[in-house]
Design a protein around this motif. Structure first.
Motif, PDB file in Angstrom:
ATOM      1  N   ASN A   1       0.712  -1.119  -0.050  1.00 48.28           N
ATOM      2  CA  ASN A   1       0.153   0.051   0.142  1.00 48.28           C
ATOM      3  C   ASN A   1       0.648   0.991  -0.220  1.00 48.28           C
ATOM      4  OD1 ASN A   1      -2.593  -1.224  -0.015  1.00 48.28           O
ATOM      5  ND2 ASN A   1      -3.167  -0.548   1.746  1.00 48.28           N
ATOM      6  N   VAL A   2       2.049   1.231   0.392  1.00 44.34           N
ATOM      7  CA  VAL A   2       2.813   2.413   0.569  1.00 44.34           C
ATOM      8  C   VAL A   2       3.078   2.963  -0.722  1.00 44.34           C
ATOM      9  CG1 VAL A   2       5.105   3.326   1.006  1.00 44.34           C
ATOM     10  CG2 VAL A   2       4.143   1.669   2.710  1.00 44.34           C
ATOM     11  N   ALA A   3       3.422   2.308  -1.722  1.00 40.83           N
ATOM     12  CA  ALA A   3       3.598   2.789  -3.099  1.00 40.83           C
ATOM     13  C   ALA A   3       2.041   3.585  -3.662  1.00 40.83           C
ATOM     14  CB  ALA A   3       4.234   1.928  -3.900  1.00 40.83           C
ATOM     15  N   THR A   4       1.312   2.746  -3.502  1.00 39.56           N
ATOM     16  CA  THR A   4       0.010   3.394  -3.925  1.00 39.56           C
ATOM     17  C   THR A   4      -0.394   4.656  -3.144  1.00 39.56           C
ATOM     18  OG1 THR A   4      -1.517   1.920  -2.724  1.00 39.56           O
ATOM     19  CG2 THR A   4      -0.700   1.071  -4.944  1.00 39.56           C
ATOM     20  N   MET A   5      -0.429   4.521  -1.941  1.00 41.66           N
ATOM     21  CA  MET A   5      -1.033   5.833  -0.997  1.00 41.66           C
ATOM     22  C   MET A   5      -0.076   7.092  -1.391  1.00 41.66           C
ATOM     23  SD  MET A   5      -2.002   4.254   2.481  1.00 41.66           S
ATOM     24  CE  MET A   5      -3.386   2.909   2.580  1.00 41.66           C
ATOM     25  N   ALA A   6       1.282   6.817  -1.527  1.00 38.16           N
ATOM     26  CA  ALA A   6       2.340   7.917  -1.841  1.00 38.16           C
ATOM     27  C   ALA A   6       1.868   8.509  -3.201  1.00 38.16           C
ATOM     28  CB  ALA A   6       3.700   7.472  -1.875  1.00 38.16           C
ATOM     29  N   VAL A   7       1.663   7.667  -4.152  1.00 34.90           N
ATOM     30  CA  VAL A   7       1.274   8.337  -5.618  1.00 34.90           C
ATOM     31  C   VAL A   7      -0.147   9.112  -5.421  1.00 34.90           C
ATOM     32  CG1 VAL A   7       0.606   7.764  -7.875  1.00 34.90           C
ATOM     33  CG2 VAL A   7       2.564   6.815  -6.835  1.00 34.90           C
ATOM     34  N   ALA A   8      -0.979   8.486  -4.625  1.00 33.91           N
ATOM     35  CA  ALA A   8      -2.377   9.087  -4.516  1.00 33.91           C
ATOM     36  C   ALA A   8      -2.347  10.423  -3.703  1.00 33.91           C
ATOM     37  CB  ALA A   8      -3.303   8.159  -3.856  1.00 33.91           C
ATOM     38  N   VAL A   9      -1.552  10.423  -2.607  1.00 34.20           N
ATOM     39  CA  VAL A   9      -1.403  11.645  -1.939  1.00 34.20           C
ATOM     40  C   VAL A   9      -0.752  12.918  -2.751  1.00 34.20           C
ATOM     41  CG1 VAL A   9      -0.035  12.865   0.199  1.00 34.20           C
ATOM     42  CG2 VAL A   9      -1.454  10.565   0.355  1.00 34.20           C
ATOM     43  N   ARG A  10       0.467  12.391  -3.486  1.00 34.96           N
ATOM     44  CA  ARG A  10       1.076  13.413  -4.409  1.00 34.96           C
ATOM     45  C   ARG A  10       0.183  13.978  -5.487  1.00 34.96           C
ATOM     46  NH1 ARG A  10       6.287  14.997  -5.932  1.00 34.96           N
ATOM     47  NH2 ARG A  10       5.970  16.784  -7.429  1.00 34.96           N
ATOM     48  N   HIS A  11      -0.682  12.900  -6.120  1.00 35.17           N
ATOM     49  CA  HIS A  11      -1.845  13.528  -7.156  1.00 35.17           C
ATOM     50  C   HIS A  11      -2.746  14.558  -6.338  1.00 35.17           C
ATOM     51  CE1 HIS A  11      -4.765  13.468 -10.274  1.00 35.17           C
ATOM     52  NE2 HIS A  11      -5.502  13.001  -9.346  1.00 35.17           N
ATOM     53  N   LEU A  12      -3.359  14.125  -5.200  1.00 30.26           N
ATOM     54  CA  LEU A  12      -4.195  15.007  -4.558  1.00 30.26           C
ATOM     55  C   LEU A  12      -3.611  16.222  -4.382  1.00 30.26           C
ATOM     56  CD1 LEU A  12      -5.697  12.420  -2.124  1.00 30.26           C
ATOM     57  CD2 LEU A  12      -7.049  13.723  -4.069  1.00 30.26           C
ATOM     58  N   ALA A  13      -2.260  16.440  -4.075  1.00 28.99           N
ATOM     59  CA  ALA A  13      -1.569  17.586  -3.611  1.00 28.99           C
ATOM     60  C   ALA A  13      -1.457  18.554  -5.058  1.00 28.99           C
ATOM     61  CB  ALA A  13      -0.028  17.247  -2.765  1.00 28.99           C
ATOM     62  N   ASP A  14      -0.839  17.873  -5.953  1.00 29.44           N
ATOM     63  CA  ASP A  14      -0.874  18.525  -7.352  1.00 29.44           C
ATOM     64  C   ASP A  14      -2.082  18.935  -7.819  1.00 29.44           C
ATOM     65  OD1 ASP A  14       1.983  17.767  -6.977  1.00 29.44           O
ATOM     66  OD2 ASP A  14       1.873  16.205  -8.283  1.00 29.44           O
ATOM     67  N   THR A  15      -3.114  18.223  -7.684  1.00 26.94           N
ATOM     68  CA  THR A  15      -4.452  18.967  -8.406  1.00 26.94           C
ATOM     69  C   THR A  15      -5.170  19.822  -7.331  1.00 26.94           C
ATOM     70  OG1 THR A  15      -5.530  16.940  -7.531  1.00 26.94           O
ATOM     71  CG2 THR A  15      -4.841  16.820  -9.450  1.00 26.94           C
ATOM     72  N   GLY A  16      -4.490  20.351  -6.512  1.00 23.90           N
ATOM     73  CA  GLY A  16      -5.166  21.309  -5.528  1.00 23.90           C
ATOM     74  C   GLY A  16      -6.215  20.768  -4.471  1.00 23.90           C
ATOM     75  N   PHE A  17      -6.366  19.529  -4.264  1.00 17.16           N
ATOM     76  CA  PHE A  17      -7.175  18.973  -3.072  1.00 17.16           C
ATOM     77  C   PHE A  17      -6.974  19.549  -1.837  1.00 17.16           C
ATOM     78  CE2 PHE A  17      -8.570  15.520  -0.029  1.00 17.16           C
ATOM     79  CZ  PHE A  17      -9.737  15.785  -0.421  1.00 17.16           C
ATOM     80  N   ARG A  18      -7.985  20.014  -1.147  1.00 17.29           N
ATOM     81  CA  ARG A  18      -8.008  20.766   0.147  1.00 17.29           C
ATOM     82  C   ARG A  18      -8.832  19.817   0.991  1.00 17.29           C
ATOM     83  NH1 ARG A  18      -4.125  22.062  -1.568  1.00 17.29           N
ATOM     84  NH2 ARG A  18      -2.953  24.134  -1.927  1.00 17.29           N
ATOM     85  N   PRO A  19      -8.342  18.999   1.927  1.00 19.46           N
ATOM     86  CA  PRO A  19      -9.367  18.165   2.598  1.00 19.46           C
ATOM     87  C   PRO A  19      -9.875  18.498   3.869  1.00 19.46           C
ATOM     88  CG  PRO A  19      -7.003  17.564   3.250  1.00 19.46           C
ATOM     89  CD  PRO A  19      -6.813  18.611   2.343  1.00 19.46           C
ATOM     90  N   ARG A  20     -11.176  18.225   3.964  1.00 20.70           N
ATOM     91  CA  ARG A  20     -11.764  18.515   5.256  1.00 20.70           C
ATOM     92  C   ARG A  20     -11.240  18.172   6.364  1.00 20.70           C
ATOM     93  NH1 ARG A  20     -16.428  16.740   4.145  1.00 20.70           N
ATOM     94  NH2 ARG A  20     -16.582  14.995   5.413  1.00 20.70           N
ATOM     95  N   GLY A  21     -10.319  18.804   7.202  1.00 18.29           N
ATOM     96  CA  GLY A  21      -9.420  18.196   8.270  1.00 18.29           C
ATOM     97  C   GLY A  21      -8.017  17.919   7.773  1.00 18.29           C
ATOM     98  N   THR A  22      -7.442  16.840   8.145  1.00 15.65           N
ATOM     99  CA  THR A  22      -5.936  16.569   8.039  1.00 15.65           C
ATOM    100  C   THR A  22      -6.214  15.311   7.089  1.00 15.65           C
ATOM    101  OG1 THR A  22      -5.275  17.970   9.789  1.00 15.65           O
ATOM    102  CG2 THR A  22      -3.738  16.473   8.911  1.00 15.65           C
ATOM    103  N   LEU A  23      -5.324  15.198   6.193  1.00 13.26           N
ATOM    104  CA  LEU A  23      -5.141  14.006   5.516  1.00 13.26           C
ATOM    105  C   LEU A  23      -3.416  13.670   5.678  1.00 13.26           C
ATOM    106  CD1 LEU A  23      -5.662  11.405   3.668  1.00 13.26           C
ATOM    107  CD2 LEU A  23      -5.577  12.857   1.617  1.00 13.26           C
ATOM    108  N   ALA A  24      -3.044  12.682   6.341  1.00 15.32           N
ATOM    109  CA  ALA A  24      -1.481  12.472   6.611  1.00 15.32           C
ATOM    110  C   ALA A  24      -1.251  10.945   5.940  1.00 15.32           C
ATOM    111  CB  ALA A  24      -1.378  12.258   8.256  1.00 15.32           C
TER     112      ALA A  24
END
Length: 332
Positions: A1-24
């Motif tokens: 899961n580490v690789a897929t989660m890292a790619v997903a979090v980077r994608h969310l950051a690159d696309t300007g996603f702003r979570p309601r709360g904190t996504l770690a």
């Protein structure tokens, strides 16, 4: 899961996603040993870094055929881990190496008795949920309640599914090591047997201790039994916002599937998160190329843990959809 989660979090950051709360995103060590030096260490020393309401941790395995149709497996609970050292002391008066040799047969008896522990199966909430959702309950009525047919029914289930049913319905003991040793300058503690006790969720050290001591009551040797590590098993509830969001995100463009709670058998860091109060699940989406048999052969820390690119892509998309579903919206 580490690789897929890292790619997903980077994608969310690159696309300007702003979570309601904190996504770690937390990448930690020692997951296959229960996480004591990874997530466990973080919870003890930097709890603010890993404190959460919801956690997605170690994945489960691919789905398998069921009477109810397609399944999406979600690990909601994990067995506990209690590690034991049993020291077998020789009564001989010879040199250290001779005493160690005399102690080995006694240590072998200890190991055999621990490995032979065979508890009767027990019906649990997670088993009943699994049977209801998958449709196996109608085909395996002997699993409805503990009794004479319970273990007979499990013994008749073939291959990996039968072994899974056996492990999720009872406490178990695994011998993990046996060694002889001498200590210069004093009477040695001649041989040591190492064992893991895996208990059903909700059980404490006292349960594991009774299991080990009752197995060794008849051993005629000078024994010291030490519980050197304890991580009780825990379960997270279903019918939570994370459960429903994960079910929606898992569907994606795939045919509808029944979301099924599972008791995980692997050692992961999930119980540390659950102990801290977080609802913790494990999940992934697998391509049709990775079936349960191939996954079982590759998932036990062997030399081939390769996962096909289709599975990596599907699981990365899962995390993006899950974060968007669960955390989209204005920050409170």
């Amino acid at each position: 899961n580490v690789a897929t989660m890292a790619v997903a979090v980077r994608h969310l950051a690159d696309t300007g996603f702003r979570p309601r709360g904190t996504l770690a995103f937390v990448a930690s060590a020692d997951g296959h040993a229960g996480g004591r030096l990874g997530v466990g260490w973080l919870h003890r020393n930097h709890p603010e870094a890993v404190r959460a309401d919801w956690v997605i941790a170690q994945p489960n395995g691919p789905s398998f055929p069921a009477p109810a149709g397609a399944l999406q497996l979600v690990t909601t609970a994990e067995k506990g881990l209690f590690e034991y050292l049993v020291e077998v002391r020789s009564e001989g008066t010879g040199p250290g190496w001779a005493q160690a040799s005399a102690a080995l047969p006694r240590a072998a008896e200890v190991a055999n008795r621990l490995a032979s522990v065979d508890r009767p199966g027990e019906s649990t909430d997670i088993l009943r949920q699994f049977l209801e959702v998958t449709g196996w309950g109608g085909i395996l009525p002997g699993l409805a309640e503990p009794g004479p047919l319970f273990d007979e029914t499990i013994a008749a289930i073939p291959d990996d599914l039968g072994r899974y049913f056996r492990e999720i319905t009872r406490d178990s003991v695994f011998v993990t090591g046996l060694r002889a040793r001498t200590v210069p300058g004093r009477r040695p503690s001649d041989a040591v047997v190492e064992a893991h006790v895996r208990t059903l969720p909700g059980r404490r050290l006292e349960t594991a201790d009774r299991l080990v001591r009752s197995a060794l009551d008849a051993v005629e040797a000078d024994l010291t039994i030490e519980a050197c590590y304890a991580l009780p098993g825990r379960a997270s509830p279903v019918d939570t916002p994370l459960w429903h969001a994960l079910a929606r995100a898992s569907a994606g463009d795939r045919p509808p599937a029944h979301t099924v709670p599972l008791l995980g058998l692997s050692l992961t860091s999930s119980n540390h998160h659950r102990a801290a109060g977080a609802v913790t699940y494990g999940g992934a989406v697998y391509s049709d190329r990775l079936n349960i048999g191939a996954f079982a052969q590759r998932s036990e820390c062997g030399h081939d843990e390769r996962v096909d690119l289709g599975t990596l892509s599907l699981t990365t998309d899962l995390w993006v959809r899950l974060a968007t579903d669960l955390l989209a919206g204005p920050t409170p």
